[in-house]
Every structure is written in C-alpha cells, then in structure tokens.
Design a protein around this motif. Structure first.
Motif, PDB file in Angstrom:
ATOM      1  N   VAL A  82       0.827  -1.214   0.000  1.00  0.00           N
ATOM      2  CA  VAL A  82       0.000   0.000   0.000  1.00  0.00           C
ATOM      3  C   VAL A  82       0.862   1.266   0.000  1.00  0.00           C
ATOM      4  CG1 VAL A  82      -1.594   1.358   1.422  1.00  0.00           C
ATOM      5  CG2 VAL A  82      -2.020  -1.080   1.044  1.00  0.00           C
ATOM      6  N   PHE A  83       2.021   1.217   0.678  1.00  0.00           N
ATOM      7  CA  PHE A  83       2.866   2.409   0.791  1.00  0.00           C
ATOM      8  C   PHE A  83       3.956   2.465  -0.268  1.00  0.00           C
ATOM      9  CE2 PHE A  83       0.995   2.280   5.051  1.00  0.00           C
ATOM     10  CZ  PHE A  83       0.600   3.614   5.188  1.00  0.00           C
ATOM     11  N   GLU A  84       3.807   1.654  -1.308  1.00  0.00           N
ATOM     12  CA  GLU A  84       4.720   1.748  -2.457  1.00  0.00           C
ATOM     13  C   GLU A  84       4.451   3.067  -3.187  1.00  0.00           C
ATOM     14  OE1 GLU A  84       3.926   1.153  -6.004  1.00  0.00           O
ATOM     15  OE2 GLU A  84       6.042   1.310  -6.531  1.00  0.00           O
ATOM     16  N   GLU A  85       5.452   3.602  -3.852  1.00  0.00           N
ATOM     17  CA  GLU A  85       5.394   4.961  -4.389  1.00  0.00           C
ATOM     18  C   GLU A  85       4.190   5.213  -5.299  1.00  0.00           C
ATOM     19  OE1 GLU A  85       8.096   8.068  -7.094  1.00  0.00           O
ATOM     20  OE2 GLU A  85       8.889   6.096  -6.524  1.00  0.00           O
ATOM     21  N   SER A  86       3.899   4.294  -6.224  1.00  0.00           N
ATOM     22  CA  SER A  86       2.801   4.509  -7.165  1.00  0.00           C
ATOM     23  C   SER A  86       1.453   4.526  -6.451  1.00  0.00           C
ATOM     24  CB  SER A  86       2.802   3.430  -8.246  1.00  0.00           C
ATOM     25  OG  SER A  86       2.513   2.156  -7.703  1.00  0.00           O
ATOM     26  N   ARG A  87       1.337   3.745  -5.374  1.00  0.00           N
ATOM     27  CA  ARG A  87       0.088   3.730  -4.600  1.00  0.00           C
ATOM     28  C   ARG A  87      -0.093   5.033  -3.827  1.00  0.00           C
ATOM     29  NH1 ARG A  87       2.110  -1.255  -6.545  1.00  0.00           N
ATOM     30  NH2 ARG A  87       0.558  -2.903  -6.238  1.00  0.00           N
ATOM     31  N   ILE A  88       1.009   5.556  -3.258  1.00  0.00           N
ATOM     32  CA  ILE A  88       0.935   6.838  -2.550  1.00  0.00           C
ATOM     33  C   ILE A  88       0.539   7.948  -3.518  1.00  0.00           C
ATOM     34  CG2 ILE A  88       2.293   8.586  -1.339  1.00  0.00           C
ATOM     35  CD1 ILE A  88       1.642   6.164   0.370  1.00  0.00           C
ATOM     36  N   ARG A  89       1.076   7.884  -4.738  1.00  0.00           N
ATOM     37  CA  ARG A  89       0.719   8.878  -5.754  1.00  0.00           C
ATOM     38  C   ARG A  89      -0.765   8.785  -6.097  1.00  0.00           C
ATOM     39  NH1 ARG A  89       4.609   7.886  -8.884  1.00  0.00           N
ATOM     40  NH2 ARG A  89       4.143   6.592  -9.857  1.00  0.00           N
ATOM     41  N   TYR A  90      -1.287   7.559  -6.184  1.00  0.00           N
ATOM     42  CA  TYR A  90      -2.715   7.343  -6.458  1.00  0.00           C
ATOM     43  C   TYR A  90      -3.571   7.929  -5.336  1.00  0.00           C
ATOM     44  CZ  TYR A  90      -7.107   4.661  -6.657  1.00  0.00           C
ATOM     45  OH  TYR A  90      -8.423   4.281  -6.667  1.00  0.00           O
ATOM     46  N   LEU A  91      -3.195   7.689  -4.088  1.00  0.00           N
ATOM     47  CA  LEU A  91      -3.949   8.219  -2.954  1.00  0.00           C
ATOM     48  C   LEU A  91      -3.917   9.753  -2.942  1.00  0.00           C
ATOM     49  CD1 LEU A  91      -2.845   5.713  -0.170  1.00  0.00           C
ATOM     50  CD2 LEU A  91      -5.096   5.855  -1.250  1.00  0.00           C
ATOM     51  N   THR A  92      -2.764  10.309  -3.278  1.00  0.00           N
ATOM     52  CA  THR A  92      -2.642  11.768  -3.358  1.00  0.00           C
ATOM     53  C   THR A  92      -3.589  12.328  -4.413  1.00  0.00           C
ATOM     54  OG1 THR A  92      -0.323  11.666  -2.679  1.00  0.00           O
ATOM     55  CG2 THR A  92      -1.057  13.689  -3.772  1.00  0.00           C
ATOM     56  N   GLN A  93      -3.603  11.692  -5.580  1.00  0.00           N
ATOM     57  CA  GLN A  93      -4.449  12.166  -6.679  1.00  0.00           C
ATOM     58  C   GLN A  93      -5.937  12.069  -6.361  1.00  0.00           C
ATOM     59  OE1 GLN A  93      -3.079   9.701  -9.899  1.00  0.00           O
ATOM     60  NE2 GLN A  93      -1.388  11.052 -10.428  1.00  0.00           N
ATOM     61  N   ILE A  94      -6.324  11.040  -5.625  1.00  0.00           N
ATOM     62  CA  ILE A  94      -7.752  10.833  -5.399  1.00  0.00           C
ATOM     63  C   ILE A  94      -8.293  11.705  -4.262  1.00  0.00           C
ATOM     64  CG2 ILE A  94      -7.733   8.918  -3.728  1.00  0.00           C
ATOM     65  CD1 ILE A  94      -9.818   7.554  -5.547  1.00  0.00           C
ATOM     66  N   PHE A  95      -7.415  12.081  -3.314  1.00  0.00           N
ATOM     67  CA  PHE A  95      -7.872  12.899  -2.193  1.00  0.00           C
ATOM     68  C   PHE A  95      -7.622  14.394  -2.399  1.00  0.00           C
ATOM     69  CE2 PHE A  95      -7.499   8.832   0.174  1.00  0.00           C
ATOM     70  CZ  PHE A  95      -8.762   8.826   0.773  1.00  0.00           C
ATOM     71  N   MET A  96      -6.690  14.756  -3.269  1.00  0.00           N
ATOM     72  CA  MET A  96      -6.310  16.156  -3.433  1.00  0.00           C
ATOM     73  C   MET A  96      -7.430  17.066  -3.935  1.00  0.00           C
ATOM     74  SD  MET A  96      -3.289  17.967  -5.693  1.00  0.00           S
ATOM     75  CE  MET A  96      -1.906  17.405  -4.727  1.00  0.00           C
ATOM     76  N   PRO A  97      -8.275  16.648  -4.898  1.00  0.00           N
ATOM     77  CA  PRO A  97      -9.272  17.587  -5.438  1.00  0.00           C
ATOM     78  C   PRO A  97     -10.175  18.232  -4.387  1.00  0.00           C
ATOM     79  CG  PRO A  97      -9.121  15.675  -6.850  1.00  0.00           C
ATOM     80  CD  PRO A  97      -8.300  15.367  -5.633  1.00  0.00           C
ATOM     81  N   LEU A  98     -10.372  17.582  -3.265  1.00  0.00           N
ATOM     82  CA  LEU A  98     -11.176  18.161  -2.186  1.00  0.00           C
ATOM     83  C   LEU A  98     -10.307  18.536  -0.989  1.00  0.00           C
ATOM     84  CD1 LEU A  98     -14.284  15.826  -2.496  1.00  0.00           C
ATOM     85  CD2 LEU A  98     -14.160  18.249  -3.066  1.00  0.00           C
TER      86      LEU A  98
END
Length: 283
Positions: A82-98
């Motif tokens: 879950v804390f692999e780089e691409s997954r962290i980037r995905y979480l950032t992208q999905i939560f950032m808009p709000l």
C-alpha cells in the motif's frame, strides 16, 4: 460492489433498536453471500477458470481463498504494498481535489475500503490510477467524507467559512492542473481531438463486414466497436480460440508471434491495424 454494500449494514448494527440491528445484519449477510457466490462459484463456473483479474494479486495467492487469507494474515506485506510509491501517488491524486478533507472525517471512508484494497493491492498499474473506471465506487465516499470533514472543520473554526471555500477551490484547480485531462492542464489528454485515427473509416468498414457467426479477439481499443457481437475476446484472451484476431497499435510481440502460428494467417493490414483469421475461415 457487493462487498461495499455489505458495509452499509455495519452502522445499523450499532443502533439501539433491535429491528434496525436485525436489518443491518441481514444486509451484511445477504451481500457477503452474493459476493461469495460470484467469486467462488458463478464466475469460475461460467468461465471454466478463475476470473482473469485474479492474476493481478498473484503476490498474495493463486485462488480467491488464498488471496483473502494472505491479505488478512500478512499485514506487513499488505502495508509494504500500500505504501509503495505509485500507490501513494494514487492516494494523493484521489484525495487532493477536495483538499484532503476526507481525513477530518475518515469514518465515512469505511465503505470504500473494499475497492481501495482491490486497487491498491493489484499489480496492474491501471487499477491505481485515477484515469480509469476503477475508482468509480470510491469517489462518492470521498465526497461524503469531505462534506462531513468540512463540518468538523467549521465546528472548530466557525469564522473561517470563506477560508475553507478558498482552500477547496485552490485544491480543485491545483489538482485539475496537475492531473486533469483538459486543455490548460499540465498533461492534457486531447489526442482524440488533435490526432484522430487516420484509418477510421477503413477500419469501421472492415469491422462491419465480419459475419456475425464468427468469434473475434481484439485489442481493447477495438472492443467497443464489436461489443454487440455474441462471442468476443479481449487480447490476449481468445488467441487460439477466435476465428478472427485483430490488433490496433501495440502488441508487436503478439503480432509477430501470430505470423508464425500455423493456425492463422495475416489477412488484412493497414498501418498498425492488423487482422489474422483462422485457416478455413471464409471472409
């Protein structure tokens, strides 16, 4: 989706009224039964094998039971994935808009846990990107948790309503610029407007002339054009079974390999659109 709906019963289990708790238990039980039926029986029974997407979780096992068991019993492996780089980037992208407001009211994210696990633990990179349909059942709960997150913030800082609005608008525009597909974004996705398929009419004409009784295997970018057919496969599935095999761009190794397959021969080619048909098939 059935795993998600099973969680709808969880808050009802915490209510004082017995009938409501009974309803919550019924929702959870019924949803999990349907989920189990699809995963362990219906899909393998109809496909004659496990679901193709099971291969995305090969690090955790080779069957649904192994995958679920190893996820539950291997928290260290789960967290490292879950804390692999691409997954962290995905979480950032999905939560950032709000503006990450969901984290102020994380309880409402519980309903998105099944899909988060499906996406984050997959070794298919498309599942942990925001550009596909795989986040569709997560997005509603991002908004719901953000609404309640805003409520939590305003309860602590009631005089900062305007500041909150500016904060949300800022992150909406920032994420649109960084990750959005529109003109003006950092990496706009406008190829469908400025780079249309040069052989579109030829390809569509060819597809329309394939007899309905033939089975077809095609690359994903051709799939929507043949989805009305009774028997279709998405490459690499179907090679060896399908009467017609079609490629549009990419898959060069498969194309080259099929040229040496004694059961097929190259029937039609224009630029990167290549069609093979089985020997004995009239077209």
């Amino acid at each position: 989706v059935w795993a998600v709906t099973s969680l709808f019963g969880f808050p009802l289990l915490l209510q004082k009224v017995k009938k409501i708790r009974f309803l919550g238990a019924g929702i959870m039980f019924f949803s999990l039964i349907i989920f189990g039926y699809f995963i362990w029986y219906a899909i393998p029974q109809n496909l004659g094998r496990e679901h193709f997407a099971l291969s995305y979780y090969s690090d955790f096992g080779n069957s649904p039971t192994q995958v679920v068991t190893n996820i539950l019993l291997s928290p260290q492996k789960l967290l490292s994935t879950v804390f692999e780089e691409s997954r962290i980037r995905y979480l950032t992208q999905i939560f950032m808009p709000l503006g990450f407001l969901s984290f102020l009211s994380p309880l409402y994210l519980i309903f998105s846990i099944p899909d988060f696990l499906i996406n984050l633990l997959s070794d298919n990179s498309q599942l942990h990107q925001i550009y596909y349909q795989y986040s569709a059942t997560i997005t509603p709960f991002i908004f719901i948790s953000s609404i309640f997150g805003a409520k939590v913030f305003l309860k602590s800082f009631p005089k900062m309503k305007l500041h909150l609005v500016i904060y949300i608008v800022f992150f909406a525009f920032l994420s649109s610029y960084l990750y959005g597909p529109l003109p003006g974004a950092k990496v706009p996705n406008v190829d469908m407007f400025i780079k249309p398929q040069p052989n579109r009419e030829i390809i569509e004409n060819f597809l329309s002339k394939i007899p309905e009784e033939y089975s077809v295997a095609a690359t994903n970018n051709l799939g929507s054009h043949i989805s009305h057919r009774q028997i279709i496969y998405t490459i690499p599935v179907g090679i060896g079974k399908a009467d017609i095999v079609m490629f549009l761009g990419g898959k060069k190794e498969m194309v080259d390999r099929l040229r040496y397959d004694e059961n097929y021969f190259e029937f039609f080619k224009i630029d990167d659109f290549v069609v093979f048909k089985k020997l004995g098939i009239l077209l």
